[in-house]
Design a protein around this motif. Sequence first.
Motif, PDB file in Angstrom:
ATOM      1  N   LEU A  44      -7.807   7.488  21.785  1.00  0.00           N
ATOM      2  CA  LEU A  44      -6.677   7.202  21.135  1.00  0.00           C
ATOM      3  C   LEU A  44      -6.411   7.413  19.909  1.00  0.00           C
ATOM      4  CD1 LEU A  44      -4.887   4.421  23.427  1.00  0.00           C
ATOM      5  CD2 LEU A  44      -4.719   6.864  23.701  1.00  0.00           C
ATOM      6  N   ARG A  45      -7.298   7.334  19.115  1.00  0.00           N
ATOM      7  CA  ARG A  45      -7.282   7.050  17.742  1.00  0.00           C
ATOM      8  C   ARG A  45      -6.286   6.196  17.436  1.00  0.00           C
ATOM      9  NH1 ARG A  45     -11.447   6.567  16.131  1.00  0.00           N
ATOM     10  NH2 ARG A  45     -10.833   7.301  13.704  1.00  0.00           N
ATOM     11  N   LEU A  46      -5.726   5.392  17.431  1.00  0.00           N
ATOM     12  CA  LEU A  46      -4.115   4.742  16.774  1.00  0.00           C
ATOM     13  C   LEU A  46      -4.331   3.183  17.208  1.00  0.00           C
ATOM     14  CD1 LEU A  46      -1.196   5.369  17.395  1.00  0.00           C
ATOM     15  CD2 LEU A  46      -0.883   4.413  19.828  1.00  0.00           C
ATOM     16  N   GLY A  47      -3.702   2.919  15.331  1.00  0.00           N
ATOM     17  CA  GLY A  47      -3.886   2.098  15.041  1.00  0.00           C
ATOM     18  C   GLY A  47      -2.995   1.875  13.575  1.00  0.00           C
ATOM     19  N   PHE A  48      -3.110   0.389  13.078  1.00  0.00           N
ATOM     20  CA  PHE A  48      -1.812  -0.127  12.737  1.00  0.00           C
ATOM     21  C   PHE A  48      -2.165  -0.599  11.566  1.00  0.00           C
ATOM     22  CE2 PHE A  48      -1.539  -2.796  16.629  1.00  0.00           C
ATOM     23  CZ  PHE A  48      -1.645  -3.785  15.369  1.00  0.00           C
ATOM     24  N   ILE A  49      -1.073  -0.580   9.995  1.00  0.00           N
ATOM     25  CA  ILE A  49      -1.159  -1.685   9.521  1.00  0.00           C
ATOM     26  C   ILE A  49      -0.384  -2.773   8.841  1.00  0.00           C
ATOM     27  CG2 ILE A  49      -2.084  -1.817   6.558  1.00  0.00           C
ATOM     28  CD1 ILE A  49      -3.301   0.731   6.835  1.00  0.00           C
ATOM     29  N   VAL A  50      -0.375  -3.617   8.794  1.00  0.00           N
ATOM     30  CA  VAL A  50       0.185  -4.903   8.284  1.00  0.00           C
ATOM     31  C   VAL A  50       0.880  -4.636   7.301  1.00  0.00           C
ATOM     32  CG1 VAL A  50       2.263  -6.745   9.322  1.00  0.00           C
ATOM     33  CG2 VAL A  50       0.635  -5.619  10.985  1.00  0.00           C
ATOM     34  N   ALA A  51       2.246  -4.739   6.318  1.00  0.00           N
ATOM     35  CA  ALA A  51       1.725  -4.567   4.976  1.00  0.00           C
ATOM     36  C   ALA A  51       2.728  -5.348   3.967  1.00  0.00           C
ATOM     37  CB  ALA A  51       1.267  -3.630   4.297  1.00  0.00           C
ATOM     38  N   PRO A  52       3.100  -6.115   2.511  1.00  0.00           N
ATOM     39  CA  PRO A  52       3.752  -6.105   2.784  1.00  0.00           C
ATOM     40  C   PRO A  52       4.847  -5.240   1.357  1.00  0.00           C
ATOM     41  CG  PRO A  52       1.790  -6.923   1.578  1.00  0.00           C
ATOM     42  CD  PRO A  52       1.448  -6.618   2.338  1.00  0.00           C
ATOM     43  N   PRO A  53       5.877  -5.507   1.788  1.00  0.00           N
ATOM     44  CA  PRO A  53       6.783  -3.732   1.634  1.00  0.00           C
ATOM     45  C   PRO A  53       6.680  -2.777   0.749  1.00  0.00           C
ATOM     46  CG  PRO A  53       8.040  -5.709   1.994  1.00  0.00           C
ATOM     47  CD  PRO A  53       6.589  -6.061   1.868  1.00  0.00           C
ATOM     48  N   ALA A  54       6.080  -3.091  -0.555  1.00  0.00           N
ATOM     49  CA  ALA A  54       5.944  -2.587  -1.615  1.00  0.00           C
ATOM     50  C   ALA A  54       4.671  -1.753  -1.142  1.00  0.00           C
ATOM     51  CB  ALA A  54       5.233  -2.989  -2.683  1.00  0.00           C
ATOM     52  N   ALA A  55       3.741  -2.271  -0.456  1.00  0.00           N
ATOM     53  CA  ALA A  55       2.120  -2.186   0.137  1.00  0.00           C
ATOM     54  C   ALA A  55       2.986  -0.639   0.955  1.00  0.00           C
ATOM     55  CB  ALA A  55       1.322  -2.692   0.623  1.00  0.00           C
ATOM     56  N   ALA A  56       3.408  -1.166   1.586  1.00  0.00           N
ATOM     57  CA  ALA A  56       3.396   0.003   3.350  1.00  0.00           C
ATOM     58  C   ALA A  56       4.479   0.693   2.873  1.00  0.00           C
ATOM     59  CB  ALA A  56       5.024  -0.724   4.043  1.00  0.00           C
ATOM     60  N   ALA A  57       5.374   0.710   2.093  1.00  0.00           N
ATOM     61  CA  ALA A  57       6.401   2.355   0.930  1.00  0.00           C
ATOM     62  C   ALA A  57       5.098   3.285   0.523  1.00  0.00           C
ATOM     63  CB  ALA A  57       7.047   2.137  -0.498  1.00  0.00           C
ATOM     64  N   ALA A  58       4.525   2.270   0.039  1.00  0.00           N
ATOM     65  CA  ALA A  58       3.156   3.220  -0.935  1.00  0.00           C
ATOM     66  C   ALA A  58       2.208   4.279   0.061  1.00  0.00           C
ATOM     67  CB  ALA A  58       1.798   2.757  -1.737  1.00  0.00           C
ATOM     68  N   LEU A  59       1.670   3.664   0.920  1.00  0.00           N
ATOM     69  CA  LEU A  59       0.650   3.975   2.706  1.00  0.00           C
ATOM     70  C   LEU A  59       1.557   5.309   2.955  1.00  0.00           C
ATOM     71  CD1 LEU A  59      -0.145   0.568   3.939  1.00  0.00           C
ATOM     72  CD2 LEU A  59      -2.261   1.972   2.476  1.00  0.00           C
ATOM     73  N   VAL A  60       3.048   4.744   3.014  1.00  0.00           N
ATOM     74  CA  VAL A  60       4.085   5.631   3.550  1.00  0.00           C
ATOM     75  C   VAL A  60       4.276   6.960   3.025  1.00  0.00           C
ATOM     76  CG1 VAL A  60       6.452   6.381   4.866  1.00  0.00           C
ATOM     77  CG2 VAL A  60       5.426   4.315   5.309  1.00  0.00           C
ATOM     78  N   ALA A  61       3.849   6.994   1.803  1.00  0.00           N
ATOM     79  CA  ALA A  61       4.188   8.283   0.562  1.00  0.00           C
ATOM     80  C   ALA A  61       2.997   8.699   1.071  1.00  0.00           C
ATOM     81  CB  ALA A  61       4.796   6.984  -0.274  1.00  0.00           C
ATOM     82  N   ARG A  62       1.956   8.027   1.381  1.00  0.00           N
ATOM     83  CA  ARG A  62       0.685   8.994   1.114  1.00  0.00           C
ATOM     84  C   ARG A  62       1.039   9.824   2.030  1.00  0.00           C
ATOM     85  NH1 ARG A  62      -3.569   9.454  -2.901  1.00  0.00           N
ATOM     86  NH2 ARG A  62      -5.828  10.267  -1.975  1.00  0.00           N
ATOM     87  N   ILE A  63       1.236   9.089   2.616  1.00  0.00           N
ATOM     88  CA  ILE A  63       0.882   9.937   4.724  1.00  0.00           C
ATOM     89  C   ILE A  63       2.150  11.119   4.056  1.00  0.00           C
ATOM     90  CG2 ILE A  63       1.750   9.598   7.388  1.00  0.00           C
ATOM     91  CD1 ILE A  63       0.772   6.825   6.825  1.00  0.00           C
ATOM     92  N   GLU A  64       3.077  11.185   4.141  1.00  0.00           N
ATOM     93  CA  GLU A  64       3.985  12.184   3.775  1.00  0.00           C
ATOM     94  C   GLU A  64       3.521  13.359   3.044  1.00  0.00           C
ATOM     95  OE1 GLU A  64       6.750  14.181   4.436  1.00  0.00           O
ATOM     96  OE2 GLU A  64       6.904  12.957   5.440  1.00  0.00           O
ATOM     97  N   ARG A  65       3.028  12.911   1.813  1.00  0.00           N
ATOM     98  CA  ARG A  65       2.910  14.058   1.004  1.00  0.00           C
ATOM     99  C   ARG A  65       1.231  14.696   1.598  1.00  0.00           C
ATOM    100  NH1 ARG A  65       2.121  10.531  -2.930  1.00  0.00           N
ATOM    101  NH2 ARG A  65      -0.638  10.198  -2.870  1.00  0.00           N
ATOM    102  N   GLU A  66       0.294  13.599   2.619  1.00  0.00           N
ATOM    103  CA  GLU A  66      -0.593  14.365   2.798  1.00  0.00           C
ATOM    104  C   GLU A  66      -0.849  14.952   4.303  1.00  0.00           C
ATOM    105  OE1 GLU A  66      -4.390  11.926   2.539  1.00  0.00           O
ATOM    106  OE2 GLU A  66      -4.328  11.583   0.090  1.00  0.00           O
ATOM    107  N   ARG A  67       0.357  14.558   4.875  1.00  0.00           N
ATOM    108  CA  ARG A  67       0.769  15.543   6.705  1.00  0.00           C
ATOM    109  C   ARG A  67      -0.197  14.698   6.803  1.00  0.00           C
ATOM    110  NH1 ARG A  67       5.211  16.355   3.588  1.00  0.00           N
ATOM    111  NH2 ARG A  67       6.948  17.892   4.280  1.00  0.00           N
ATOM    112  N   THR A  68      -0.299  13.184   7.079  1.00  0.00           N
ATOM    113  CA  THR A  68      -1.549  12.849   8.212  1.00  0.00           C
ATOM    114  C   THR A  68      -1.008  12.180   9.400  1.00  0.00           C
ATOM    115  OG1 THR A  68      -1.690  11.303   6.492  1.00  0.00           O
ATOM    116  CG2 THR A  68      -3.285  12.508   5.706  1.00  0.00           C
TER     117      THR A  68
END
Length: 499
Positions: free
Chosen positions: A337-361
Motif C-alpha cells: 500500500l505504501r501508506l503511513g502517517f506522522i503525528v506531530a506537534p502543530p508547528a512540525a506538522a505545518a513544516a511537513l505539509v509545506a515540504r509535501i506541497e513544495r515537492e508534490r509528494t
Amino acid sequence: MVVNRSFRHAPPALIALELDRASGAPVFRQIARQLRERIASRALSPGTRLPPSRELALQLGVARNCVVDAYDDLIAEGILEGRGRHGTFVAASVPAGRGAAIGTSGSPQLLGRLNAPTLPVQEPPANASLDWRPGQASARTLPLDVWRNACREAGRNLPPQSYGDPSGEPGLRRAIAAWLFEHRSVKVEPEQIVVTHGTGHALQLAAQALLAKGDLCATEDPGYAGATLAFLRAGASLRYVPVDSEGVVVKRIIEAGKVPALIHVTPAHQYPMGGRLSGPRRRALVELARARAMLILENEYDCEFHYAGTNHPPIFSHAPESTLLLGTFAKSVSPSLRLGFIVAPPAAAAALVARIERERTHVSWPVQKIVETLLVSGELDRHLRRVRRHYEAMRNAIRERLAPYADVLALGGDEGGLHVVIAGRDGAFDRDLRGILRSRSAVFNDVHDFTALEAQPRGFLLGYGHMEGEALTRSLDLLEASIKEIERANRSGVRYGRQ
C-alpha cells in the motif's frame, strides 16, 4: 596470432578529480579514493581506459609518481588492470568483497556510516518458505470481498483535479485520529496527522523538513537503516546508541557533552533485536528530551502485534510536544500500500505539509480512500483481530519447536512484532548455523547487518509475517535439522564446515 585491437585505439576517459591540498591527506590516496568512487558509481564503466599517468599528473598539477602510486594501489586491489604499453583500464569485474570498500560518498566517514547498516540485496529462493526476511506481512486473512467493497467505495467519487490535500485526505486523518485514541491511548486532532508513503518516506520527510546540515542525530544500534540513510541525506552527523533487552540505553544518548537534535527509537518492538523499551527508560527518555530540547522520532512500525509483557502507550502520549509518532499500515494490511502517517506537534506538522506541497509528494488518493473505508467500516479492526491470532499462533509454534534447543540457541524479540532473533549461544555454533542455512538456500538478514558499532552482535532474523502455517513448518523443519546436524558434527569432534 590475432591481436584484439578494440582497446588499443580507445581514447582515454575524461576524468575530473578534485584534490584538497590543505587536507593533509596524501595526494595519491586522494586520487585512488576518487577513482574507486567513480568506478563504484559506474561513472567509469568496466573496460574504460584511464589517462596515461603523465597526462593525468599534468592535468592535476602533481608529480607523476602520485598518479603511478594511485594506479598501482588499485591494480593491486584488482580494481584496475595494467595492460603494458596499451595503458591502464578499469577491471572487467570488481573482486568479491570490494563492494563495501568502494562507495559513492564524498567523505570516507559518511561512507562508513552509510554502508555499515545497509542490508545486503538478496533474491528470494523459489521456495518462498525459505525467505525469512522481515518487512513482509500476510494479506490473506483480509477477506477478498472486504477489499473489493473498500475499492468499490473509493470509486464512488472522482479523484480531485489537483494533487489533493498535502496533509492527506481529511476523512482518512479523522479515521486515523479515532483509531489512535481507541487503540493507542493517543488523543490528537486530525490537523496534527500527515499522511505519508510509509515509514521510509516519513523519515525522509521529517529529516528534510526539520534538520539543518551538521545537526547531530542519534539512532539505535543495531537499528533501522532507513533512519540512518534519511539523516545522512539531510546532512546530519550520527551517533549510534547501543540497545539491550530493555531497548535503547538512554544514558548513552549524550556523550562528551554533545546533545543530539533528535533520536530515532522503536520502543514498542526494537528493530531488529525485538526488545521493548522499559517503563523507567521511557520516563528517562522523556525527561532527557524535555531537559535538553531534543526531538524524539518514535517509530511504531508493528505496534499492533503484542503477545506478552506490558503494552505501553506511545511515548507521544506522555510528551506530545517533544515527539513525532510514525505509524504505518504495512504490517496491518500490506507493505504494497505504501501508506503511513506522522503525528506531530502543530508547528512540525505545518513544516511537513509545506515540504509535501513544495515537492508534490502527495500520497495516492485512491489508496487513502480505500484505507479510510477499512477504518471507518470497522473492517480493519476485524482484520487485525484475525491476523493477531494468526501471528500469535505462529510465534508460539516457533517458541515450542526451538525450546528443546535452549542450551545451544537463544530466541529473542518474541514478545511482539512479526520477526524473532535467533542466535547461537556461542560464536562458533552461530556461524555454523548461519552457514548451513545459507547452503540450504534460506534467505535471511544477519543482525550484524544492522549495526555500525565495533561489537558485532550474533544471530539472524526469522521473519514470519508473510508465512502460512505450512510454510512456517517447513522453515522450522530446516532450522531443526540444521541444529541437529551441527550437534552431530560437534559430538564427532569436527566443526561443521571445517576439515
